[in-house]
Enzyme design. Structure first.
Site, PDB file in Angstrom:
ATOM      1  N   ASP A   1     -11.236  -8.481  -0.559  1.00 28.80           N
ATOM      2  CA  ASP A   1     -10.618  -7.226  -1.003  1.00 28.80           C
ATOM      3  C   ASP A   1     -10.297  -7.369  -2.489  1.00 28.80           C
ATOM      4  O   ASP A   1      -9.143  -7.525  -2.889  1.00 28.80           O
ATOM      5  CB  ASP A   1      -9.338  -6.968  -0.176  1.00 28.80           C
ATOM      6  CG  ASP A   1      -8.683  -5.639  -0.533  1.00 28.80           C
ATOM      7  OD1 ASP A   1      -9.271  -4.860  -1.318  1.00 28.80           O
ATOM      8  OD2 ASP A   1      -7.572  -5.371  -0.027  1.00 28.80           O
TER       9      ASP A   1
ATOM     10  N   CYS B   1     -11.399  -0.382  -2.948  1.00 34.15           N
ATOM     11  CA  CYS B   1     -10.855   0.927  -3.312  1.00 34.15           C
ATOM     12  C   CYS B   1     -11.781   1.598  -4.330  1.00 34.15           C
ATOM     13  O   CYS B   1     -11.429   2.621  -4.902  1.00 34.15           O
ATOM     14  CB  CYS B   1      -9.441   0.801  -3.860  1.00 34.15           C
ATOM     15  SG  CYS B   1      -9.360  -0.242  -5.302  1.00 34.15           S
TER      16      CYS B   1
ATOM     17  N   GLU C   1      -5.228 -16.244  -3.144  1.00 36.36           N
ATOM     18  CA  GLU C   1      -4.830 -15.197  -4.086  1.00 36.36           C
ATOM     19  C   GLU C   1      -4.368 -15.839  -5.386  1.00 36.36           C
ATOM     20  O   GLU C   1      -3.792 -16.916  -5.403  1.00 36.36           O
ATOM     21  CB  GLU C   1      -3.698 -14.373  -3.404  1.00 36.36           C
ATOM     22  CG  GLU C   1      -2.782 -13.576  -4.285  1.00 36.36           C
ATOM     23  CD  GLU C   1      -3.480 -12.442  -5.026  1.00 36.36           C
ATOM     24  OE1 GLU C   1      -4.287 -11.732  -4.406  1.00 36.36           O
ATOM     25  OE2 GLU C   1      -3.207 -12.284  -6.222  1.00 36.36           O
TER      26      GLU C   1
ATOM     27  N   PHE D   1      -8.666 -12.788  -2.137  1.00 36.34           N
ATOM     28  CA  PHE D   1      -7.907 -11.781  -2.888  1.00 36.34           C
ATOM     29  C   PHE D   1      -6.866 -11.164  -1.934  1.00 36.34           C
ATOM     30  O   PHE D   1      -6.768  -9.952  -1.808  1.00 36.34           O
ATOM     31  CB  PHE D   1      -8.821 -10.669  -3.435  1.00 36.34           C
ATOM     32  CG  PHE D   1     -10.033 -11.165  -4.166  1.00 36.34           C
ATOM     33  CD1 PHE D   1      -9.937 -11.529  -5.502  1.00 36.34           C
ATOM     34  CD2 PHE D   1     -11.265 -11.280  -3.533  1.00 36.34           C
ATOM     35  CE1 PHE D   1     -11.063 -11.990  -6.199  1.00 36.34           C
ATOM     36  CE2 PHE D   1     -12.382 -11.740  -4.215  1.00 36.34           C
ATOM     37  CZ  PHE D   1     -12.290 -12.086  -5.548  1.00 36.34           C
TER      38      PHE D   1
ATOM     39  N   GLN E   1       0.850  -1.195   0.000  1.00 38.25           N
ATOM     40  CA  GLN E   1       0.000   0.000   0.000  1.00 38.25           C
ATOM     41  C   GLN E   1       0.881   1.239   0.000  1.00 38.25           C
ATOM     42  O   GLN E   1       1.811   1.342   0.806  1.00 38.25           O
ATOM     43  CB  GLN E   1      -0.894   0.022   1.247  1.00 38.25           C
ATOM     44  CG  GLN E   1      -1.902  -1.108   1.305  1.00 38.25           C
ATOM     45  CD  GLN E   1      -3.055  -0.901   0.331  1.00 38.25           C
ATOM     46  OE1 GLN E   1      -3.164   0.130  -0.326  1.00 38.25           O
ATOM     47  NE2 GLN E   1      -3.906  -1.909   0.218  1.00 38.25           N
TER      48      GLN E   1
HETATM   49  C1  LIG Z   1      -7.012  -4.999  -4.070  1.00 41.40           C
HETATM   50  S1  LIG Z   1      -5.843  -6.244  -4.263  1.00 41.40           S
HETATM   51  C2  LIG Z   1      -5.825  -6.973  -2.688  1.00 41.40           C
HETATM   52  C3  LIG Z   1      -4.694  -6.471  -1.877  1.00 41.40           C
HETATM   53  C4  LIG Z   1      -4.460  -7.224  -0.606  1.00 41.40           C
HETATM   54  N1  LIG Z   1      -5.577  -7.231   0.283  1.00 41.40           N
HETATM   55  C5  LIG Z   1      -3.241  -6.628   0.053  1.00 41.40           C
HETATM   56  O1  LIG Z   1      -3.434  -5.875   0.995  1.00 41.40           O
HETATM   57  O2  LIG Z   1      -2.126  -6.895  -0.419  1.00 41.40           O
HETATM   58  C6  LIG Z   1      -6.740  -7.434  -5.196  1.00 41.40           C
HETATM   59  C7  LIG Z   1      -6.031  -8.762  -5.387  1.00 41.40           C
HETATM   60  O3  LIG Z   1      -6.915  -9.652  -6.067  1.00 41.40           O
HETATM   61  C8  LIG Z   1      -6.123 -10.551  -6.809  1.00 41.40           C
HETATM   62  N2  LIG Z   1      -7.013 -11.226  -7.796  1.00 41.40           N
HETATM   63  C9  LIG Z   1      -7.569 -10.700  -8.901  1.00 41.40           C
HETATM   64  N3  LIG Z   1      -8.345 -11.621  -9.516  1.00 41.40           N
HETATM   65  C10 LIG Z   1      -8.289 -12.745  -8.781  1.00 41.40           C
HETATM   66  C11 LIG Z   1      -8.885 -14.047  -8.896  1.00 41.40           C
HETATM   67  N4  LIG Z   1      -9.682 -14.377  -9.908  1.00 41.40           N
HETATM   68  N5  LIG Z   1      -8.607 -14.958  -7.949  1.00 41.40           N
HETATM   69  C12 LIG Z   1      -7.784 -14.645  -6.915  1.00 41.40           C
HETATM   70  N6  LIG Z   1      -7.203 -13.437  -6.747  1.00 41.40           N
HETATM   71  C13 LIG Z   1      -7.443 -12.511  -7.671  1.00 41.40           C
HETATM   72  C14 LIG Z   1      -5.047  -9.658  -7.390  1.00 41.40           C
HETATM   73  O4  LIG Z   1      -3.906 -10.415  -7.758  1.00 41.40           O
HETATM   74  C15 LIG Z   1      -4.766  -8.702  -6.227  1.00 41.40           C
HETATM   75  O5  LIG Z   1      -3.693  -9.159  -5.433  1.00 41.40           O
END
Ligand SMILES: C[S@@+](CC[C@H](N)C(=O)[O-])C[C@H]1O[C@@H](n2cnc3c(N)ncnc32)[C@H](O)[C@@H]1O
Length: 642
Positions: free
Chosen positions: A556, A587, A504, A483, A448
């Site tokens: 998330d 977000c 993830e 996620f 972040q």
């Molecule tokens: C907003 S970020 C989350 C950040 C996390 N909470 C952190 O603090 O590091 C969204 C995450 O969703 C993951 N993502 C996107 N599509 C996905 C899917 N189909 N399955 C699993 N993860 C996924 C992305 O790789 C990303 O790391």
């Protein structure tokens, strides 16, 4: 080939160290009472008494909106002014997502005609020229700012903002007003949700449930040092042409249509800075970015000077011709567990054309090291990331450590210091003190960008999980973090749960999360790679959890939110694993609300309990929101231990 360096010093601007956070400079003679800037958010908040039902009843009409009706457009319009027309308007608010100023024009048909005005702030009267028009909205650029100025206007801290830098959207708007605008945007989005949910029959129960929703005040930055210099990562771009805006304090010129930006015909052959708004081929040279810290700015100027002087050996990358070597300068910073600043300099390059480029880069790294590491300024490493792609992404396929004994920074976060005292009543004092999570940040890993506001966001998430209130008795709870990225939420809640499972898609993020768990000696958090689609979502949880019921589900997702099938899969969880609570972190409150509508509609097993907005990025239109849903008493959760 060697490059010798002249040692001339470049002048740089000095900025005032104290600027008003919550003070307005001028007052507009508005009809009725002037709008009150939001009170500075306090560190220890008391939950807002405002319920969702009250939000439904509250109109967004405020004193500044009233002033709109006093605009120079006394006569209602049949339609919006044509492209190219000039008109005087009063800006009443900021648009969600883009941060454009919003001016509402009186319409003879009774419908709202909206002008979105670039770089205009609420309370401001501006002469604008329409640059594009649709049926009931148009976009315009400022031709002239009219007197008196907005009561919310403040002096922007950096001159690059006035030059048209794309890094900040409204540095000229009082921070308290930025917060007020963001809060009312989230509120308006949720208002729409509550209205839709309470419309129609068979919704009495929903309307009654909305009475219970707590809408928290937005959590913003509390110190000037958090409003500026808050970013722990800035990516600057090297370019062979320097974009020189036509005016230093620039307004859009009459010839400015759409994206076209006029410029003076005086390009030099080197630039290091940020892109002009919406222009990835133009680099505005930046000497001092108000969003990063002082030492990072010194590094930026130092590197710029040394690279400009060696331009023959270190040619900047031309993203049109795809030639050149230097692509990006990425400066990252962190504060470690001992409270010391750590800095990383990462130069993203193309593969070298010959040994002279590598040699010149090593020479540069030696000089940066001498100036910022050996003199105790906190520099931990100088890295080179080499990329062969044509895209502008500042990530390398191969990393070379040019200086330093490690390639990553350490960031310590202490979110409990931002948790409202009411939630900590049952928390043993030693746990309060001890709760620190350490994160390893390497050049290409996500973290972040605003550590202080991240702590506050994590605090809202911790509050929403309900784990803190029963800290001494809830050691059986199982938390699933969907996620999970690099695990920042999982690692933070692990101290208050029996078990945490983070899922993830990205393998490298999961590897980072595991490394961070090890580093923190967290043994009750596991991470697995999973593509969370509707079919695999609960399978992934059940496989990893050996069918243990879930107490708290944290989601998330990316900005785009979840797809309908993912949302349905969550709401229709098998009874054996059905979570008692869902904490939805986003977000993008607009996509969050879209997903929540599906989660709450009809005979949903869940009801919404609270919404907490957080401002992570002052001077930009971005914001986060944490929504908490709880299972209805009659629907039963998979596990009743939470
Ligand atoms: C907003 S970020 C989350 C950040 C996390 N909470 C952190 O603090 O590091 C969204 C995450 O969703 C993951 N993502 C996107 N599509 C996905 C899917 N189909 N399955 C699993 N993860 C996924 C992305 O790789 C990303 O790391």
């Amino acid at each position: 080939m060697h490059c010798t360096l002249p040692t001339t010093r470049l002048p740089f601007i000095t900025l005032p160290s104290r600027l008003p956070l919550y003070r307005s400079t001028h007052r507009l003679p508005l009809p009725g009472p002037p709008p009150t800037p939001a009170a500075p958010p306090s560190m220890s908040r008391t939950p807002s008494k405002r319920t969702a039902a009250e939000l439904v009843a509250t109109s967004r009409h405020n004193a500044v909106d009233e002033a709109t009706d006093q605009s120079t457009l006394a006569q209602p319009l049949e339609r919006l002014p044509k492209r190219g027309a000039t008109v005087d308007v009063q800006v009443s608010s900021l648009a969600y997502g883009t941060g454009l100023g919003v001016a509402r024009l009186p319409s003879s048909a009774g419908e709202s005609l909206v002008l979105f005005v670039r770089r205009a702030i609420p309370g401001e009267r501006v002469r604008v020229r329409v640059v594009s028009r649709r049926r009931n909205f148009a976009e315009a650029v400022v031709v002239e700012r009219l007197e008196p100025s907005s009561p919310f206007a403040v002096a922007p801290r950096c001159r690059h903002f006035l030059e048209g830098c794309g890094g900040c959207t409204f540095q000229n708007l009082l921070y308290a007003k930025q917060l007020e605008e963001k809060e009312s945007q989230v509120r308006a989005i949720y208002q729409g949700l509550f209205q839709r949910l309470s419309a129609g029959d068979a919704r009495a129960a929903t309307a009654a449930a909305l009475e219970q929703v707590r809408f928290e005040p937005i959590v913003g930055a509390t110190e000037l040092s958090e409003v500026y210099g808050y970013r722990n990562k800035m990516e600057f771009t090297f370019g062979p042409r320097r974009w020189i805006p036509a005016n230093t304090v620039r307004e859009e010129s009459p010839s400015d249509h759409g994206d076209h930006q006029p410029e003076a015909p005086a390009p030099t052959d080197f630039a290091l800075g940020l892109h002009a708004p919406r222009r990835y081929d133009k680099v505005l040279a930046i000497e001092d970015c108000a969003l990063q810290g002082d030492v990072a700015n010194e590094i930026l100027r130092f590197v710029e000077r040394r690279c400009r002087q060696r331009v023959a050996c270190l040619p900047p990358y031309d993203n049109a011709a795809h030639t050149g070597f230097l692509r990006n300068l990425v400066i990252r910073s962190a504060v470690n567990a001992a409270g010391e600043r750590e800095l990383m300099v990462n130069v993203v390059t193309s593969p070298p054309d010959g040994p002279h480029e590598d040699e010149a880069l090593r020479q540069l790294a030696d000089e940066v090291w001498e100036a910022f590491a050996e003199s105790g300024r906190g520099l931990v490493c100088v890295l080179q990331n080499i990329t062969t792609t044509k895209s502008g992404v500042a990530v390398g396929e191969r990393e070379v450590r040019l200086k330093g004994s490690r390639s990553a920074l350490e960031q310590a976060l202490r979110p409990l210091r931002w948790v409202a005292p009411a939630y900590l009543r049952n928390m043993p004092p030693e746990r309060l003190q001890q709760h620190t999570v350490l994160y390893r940040i390497s050049a290409n890993s996500f973290f972040q960008p605003n550590p202080v506001q991240s702590e506050k966001l994590l605090a809202r998430i911790l509050e929403a999980t309900g784990l803190l209130e029963t800290a001494s008795s809830n050691r059986q709870t199982f938390v699933v973090d969907l996620f999970c990225g690099t695990g920042s939420i999982s690692l933070c809640v692990a101290a208050f749960a029996a078990r945490v499972l983070g899922l993830e898609l990205s393998e490298s993020a999961v590897a980072d999360a595991r490394a961070n768990a090890e580093r923190n000696r967290i043994v009750n958090a596991e991470f697995a790679v999973a593509n969370l689609d509707h079919e695999t979502l609960w399978k992934a949880v059940q496989t990893a959890s050996i069918s243990q019921a879930v107490d708290v589900l944290v989601v998330d997702p990316p900005r785009a939110g979840m797809n309908p099938r993912q949302v349905r899969a969550i709401v229709e969880a098998p009874a054996a694993v059905r979570p008692r609570r869902i904490v939805y972190v986003s977000c993008n409150p607009a996509t969050q609300v879209r997903d929540l509508e599906m989660m709450l509609a009809g005979d949903s097993p869940y009801r919404l309990r609270s919404v907490a907005p957080v401002d992570q990025f002052p001077h930009t239109p971005h914001m986060e929101a944490v929504a908490m849903l709880e299972i209805r008493d009659d629907k039963g959760a998979g596990n009743a231990s939470a």
